[in-house]
Design a protein around this motif. Structure first.
Motif, PDB file in Angstrom:
ATOM      1  N   MET A  71       0.622  -1.678  -0.153  1.00 17.23           N
ATOM      2  CA  MET A  71      -0.175   0.125   0.314  1.00 17.23           C
ATOM      3  C   MET A  71       0.896   1.653   0.355  1.00 17.23           C
ATOM      4  SD  MET A  71      -3.016   1.344   3.296  1.00 17.23           S
ATOM      5  CE  MET A  71      -4.101  -0.216   1.977  1.00 17.23           C
ATOM      6  N   SER A  72       0.584   1.854  -0.839  1.00 15.16           N
ATOM      7  CA  SER A  72       1.413   3.542  -0.711  1.00 15.16           C
ATOM      8  C   SER A  72       1.310   4.332   0.571  1.00 15.16           C
ATOM      9  CB  SER A  72       0.718   3.668  -2.491  1.00 15.16           C
ATOM     10  OG  SER A  72      -0.309   5.236  -1.960  1.00 15.16           O
ATOM     11  N   GLU A  73       1.740   4.888   0.845  1.00 21.11           N
ATOM     12  CA  GLU A  73       1.542   6.344   1.695  1.00 21.11           C
ATOM     13  C   GLU A  73       0.677   6.924   1.716  1.00 21.11           C
ATOM     14  OE1 GLU A  73       3.552  10.285   3.749  1.00 21.11           O
ATOM     15  OE2 GLU A  73       4.465   9.366   1.427  1.00 21.11           O
ATOM     16  N   GLU A  74       0.410   7.650   0.614  1.00 25.76           N
ATOM     17  CA  GLU A  74      -1.313   8.056   0.346  1.00 25.76           C
ATOM     18  C   GLU A  74      -2.607   6.826   0.449  1.00 25.76           C
ATOM     19  OE1 GLU A  74      -3.498  10.149  -2.863  1.00 25.76           O
ATOM     20  OE2 GLU A  74      -1.620  10.482  -3.190  1.00 25.76           O
ATOM     21  N   ALA A  75      -2.527   6.296   0.067  1.00 33.64           N
ATOM     22  CA  ALA A  75      -3.670   5.108   0.218  1.00 33.64           C
ATOM     23  C   ALA A  75      -3.568   4.790   1.639  1.00 33.64           C
ATOM     24  CB  ALA A  75      -3.167   3.642  -0.163  1.00 33.64           C
ATOM     25  N   ARG A  76      -2.117   4.649   2.581  1.00 31.66           N
ATOM     26  CA  ARG A  76      -2.316   4.082   3.670  1.00 31.66           C
ATOM     27  C   ARG A  76      -2.733   5.621   5.301  1.00 31.66           C
ATOM     28  NH1 ARG A  76       2.800   3.500   4.542  1.00 31.66           N
ATOM     29  NH2 ARG A  76       2.402   1.720   3.842  1.00 31.66           N
ATOM     30  N   SER A 125      -6.235  17.008   9.046  1.00 33.83           N
ATOM     31  CA  SER A 125      -5.658  17.315   7.787  1.00 33.83           C
ATOM     32  C   SER A 125      -4.369  16.676   8.274  1.00 33.83           C
ATOM     33  CB  SER A 125      -5.088  18.643   7.546  1.00 33.83           C
ATOM     34  OG  SER A 125      -4.696  19.890   8.301  1.00 33.83           O
ATOM     35  N   ALA A 126      -3.780  16.237   7.232  1.00 40.23           N
ATOM     36  CA  ALA A 126      -2.375  14.839   7.375  1.00 40.23           C
ATOM     37  C   ALA A 126      -1.256  15.427   5.504  1.00 40.23           C
ATOM     38  CB  ALA A 126      -2.102  13.776   7.509  1.00 40.23           C
ATOM     39  N   ARG A 127       0.286  15.942   6.265  1.00 45.09           N
ATOM     40  CA  ARG A 127       0.757  16.045   4.969  1.00 45.09           C
ATOM     41  C   ARG A 127       2.009  14.850   4.383  1.00 45.09           C
ATOM     42  NH1 ARG A 127       4.491  21.025   6.167  1.00 45.09           N
ATOM     43  NH2 ARG A 127       5.033  20.145   8.084  1.00 45.09           N
ATOM     44  N   LEU A 128       1.389  14.092   3.210  1.00 43.45           N
ATOM     45  CA  LEU A 128       2.019  13.246   2.260  1.00 43.45           C
ATOM     46  C   LEU A 128       3.829  13.363   2.758  1.00 43.45           C
ATOM     47  CD1 LEU A 128      -0.164  12.648  -0.085  1.00 43.45           C
ATOM     48  CD2 LEU A 128       0.518  10.986   2.066  1.00 43.45           C
ATOM     49  N   ASP A 180       5.569  14.242   0.478  1.00 40.00           N
ATOM     50  CA  ASP A 180       5.927  15.559  -0.526  1.00 40.00           C
ATOM     51  C   ASP A 180       5.793  16.401  -0.736  1.00 40.00           C
ATOM     52  OD1 ASP A 180       3.066  14.817  -1.177  1.00 40.00           O
ATOM     53  OD2 ASP A 180       3.282  14.921  -3.494  1.00 40.00           O
ATOM     54  N   GLY A 181       4.981  16.716   0.194  1.00 41.16           N
ATOM     55  CA  GLY A 181       4.244  18.257   0.794  1.00 41.16           C
ATOM     56  C   GLY A 181       2.565  18.458   0.774  1.00 41.16           C
ATOM     57  N   THR A 182       2.535  17.437  -0.205  1.00 38.49           N
ATOM     58  CA  THR A 182       1.035  17.492  -0.400  1.00 38.49           C
ATOM     59  C   THR A 182      -0.186  17.405   0.898  1.00 38.49           C
ATOM     60  OG1 THR A 182       0.626  15.419  -1.804  1.00 38.49           O
ATOM     61  CG2 THR A 182       1.186  17.078  -2.565  1.00 38.49           C
ATOM     62  N   ILE A 183      -0.907  17.834   1.192  1.00 37.85           N
ATOM     63  CA  ILE A 183      -1.559  17.427   2.155  1.00 37.85           C
ATOM     64  C   ILE A 183      -3.176  16.735   2.080  1.00 37.85           C
ATOM     65  CG2 ILE A 183      -2.974  18.874   3.562  1.00 37.85           C
ATOM     66  CD1 ILE A 183      -0.823  20.915   3.643  1.00 37.85           C
ATOM     67  N   LEU A 184      -3.248  16.255   2.448  1.00 41.00           N
ATOM     68  CA  LEU A 184      -5.010  15.403   2.958  1.00 41.00           C
ATOM     69  C   LEU A 184      -6.055  16.011   3.632  1.00 41.00           C
ATOM     70  CD1 LEU A 184      -3.996  11.674   1.935  1.00 41.00           C
ATOM     71  CD2 LEU A 184      -4.226  13.009   0.781  1.00 41.00           C
ATOM     72  N   VAL A 185      -7.135  16.008   3.019  1.00 37.33           N
ATOM     73  CA  VAL A 185      -7.834  16.908   4.052  1.00 37.33           C
ATOM     74  C   VAL A 185      -9.142  16.388   3.974  1.00 37.33           C
ATOM     75  CG1 VAL A 185      -8.289  19.061   2.766  1.00 37.33           C
ATOM     76  CG2 VAL A 185      -8.885  19.235   4.635  1.00 37.33           C
ATOM     77  N   THR A 186     -10.302  16.310   5.460  1.00 35.44           N
ATOM     78  CA  THR A 186     -11.357  15.488   5.257  1.00 35.44           C
ATOM     79  C   THR A 186     -11.854  16.854   4.292  1.00 35.44           C
ATOM     80  OG1 THR A 186     -11.615  16.912   7.060  1.00 35.44           O
ATOM     81  CG2 THR A 186     -11.416  14.759   6.644  1.00 35.44           C
ATOM     82  N   PRO A 187     -12.864  16.227   3.582  1.00 43.32           N
ATOM     83  CA  PRO A 187     -14.296  17.397   3.071  1.00 43.32           C
ATOM     84  C   PRO A 187     -14.905  18.408   3.698  1.00 43.32           C
ATOM     85  CG  PRO A 187     -14.238  14.877   1.513  1.00 43.32           C
ATOM     86  CD  PRO A 187     -13.451  14.987   3.065  1.00 43.32           C
ATOM     87  N   THR A 188     -15.438  19.073   3.227  1.00 47.11           N
ATOM     88  CA  THR A 188     -16.476  19.643   3.716  1.00 47.11           C
ATOM     89  C   THR A 188     -18.004  18.766   4.121  1.00 47.11           C
ATOM     90  OG1 THR A 188     -17.374  22.176   3.608  1.00 47.11           O
ATOM     91  CG2 THR A 188     -17.398  21.037   1.890  1.00 47.11           C
ATOM     92  N   ASN A 189     -18.337  19.062   5.016  1.00 45.66           N
ATOM     93  CA  ASN A 189     -20.092  18.650   4.891  1.00 45.66           C
ATOM     94  C   ASN A 189     -19.426  17.415   5.446  1.00 45.66           C
ATOM     95  OD1 ASN A 189     -21.239  20.928   5.500  1.00 45.66           O
ATOM     96  ND2 ASN A 189     -21.634  21.494   3.718  1.00 45.66           N
ATOM     97  N   ALA A 190     -18.820  15.939   5.795  1.00 47.13           N
ATOM     98  CA  ALA A 190     -18.831  15.313   6.153  1.00 47.13           C
ATOM     99  C   ALA A 190     -18.474  14.591   7.233  1.00 47.13           C
ATOM    100  CB  ALA A 190     -17.022  14.759   4.923  1.00 47.13           C
ATOM    101  N   SER A 191     -19.711  13.862   7.133  1.00 48.05           N
ATOM    102  CA  SER A 191     -19.620  13.107   8.666  1.00 48.05           C
ATOM    103  C   SER A 191     -18.275  12.098   9.273  1.00 48.05           C
ATOM    104  CB  SER A 191     -20.590  12.366   8.778  1.00 48.05           C
ATOM    105  OG  SER A 191     -20.592  11.759  10.401  1.00 48.05           O
TER     106      SER A 191
END
Length: 213
Positions: A1-6, A32-35, A37-48
């Protein structure tokens, strides 16, 4: 599993755990969490937090511009302020609307420069001193400016009438620190007016020196 998928899976797993335990409700809260490569994963708006889909997590570039996934939370200015002012030590940011923390933010007698009384070693170790920030409308970019005004000196803040925000080195540590904040807020409310025996000034100073924030 890739870093992003994990990391996508981890965000959903931790979010559901907090949702299931009542630490945030409805569609409130964001992570939010940083990968690497510097990009960031973040939960969507209006999401439970209880029903997140890893594939729909938003991905942002290093300038916090939306790259893919659902529309991100409106609290991006809040998250970006921590990444920018605490760049070397911030790998994740968690924001909740947890009940006891919010209650503490609106009670008279709460010290705006030191929200949590030093009741246990763990809050000092994981959070340092938590700053109470004024009330802002949800999504107001001024929240980010208020965090930037702290010049990176605090890893955790409490937004008045809104909820806590914690920045940490990586996702798990940040979630655990957030849970410690909420538990200490709960203890503070349960013991308010009962003259609890907290840590001494010397005990607190030792912990603050050993666990710098």
């Amino acid at each position: 599993m890739s870093e992003e998928a994990r990391l996508r899976e981890d965000i959903c797993r931790f979010a559901k755990s907090m949702f299931d335990r009542g630490l945030t409700c409805g569609s409130s809260g964001n992570i939010s969490a940083r990968l690497g490569d510097g990009t960031i994963l973040v939960t969507p708006t209006n999401a439970s937090f209880g029903f997140l889909d890893p594939a729909r997590i938003s991905r942002l570039d290093e300038e916090f511009r939306h790259l893919s996934g659902d529309k991100p939370t409106k609290e991006i200015p809040l998250h970006s302020a921590f990444y920018e002012t605490r760049r070397a030590t911030t790998g994740a940011v968690v924001h909740l609307h947890s009940t006891h923390s919010v209650a503490l933010s609106i009670l008279p007698g709460t010290d705006p420069d030191d929200v949590l009384p030093p009741l246990t070693a763990y809050s000092v170790m994981k959070l340092g001193r938590v700053k109470l920030l004024p009330y802002f409308m949800p999504g107001d970019p001024a929240m980010g400016e208020a965090v930037r005004g702290l010049a990176g000196k605090r890893s955790a803040v409490l937004l008045a009438n809104h909820g806590p925000v914690v920045a940490g080195t990586e996702l798990a540590a940040t979630v655990f620190a957030m849970e410690e904040l909420e538990e200490t807020a709960r203890l503070a409310i349960l013991t308010r007016g009962l003259d609890p025996r907290g840590l001494t000034a010397e005990q607190r100073a030792f912990l603050e020196e050993k666990h710098a924030h």
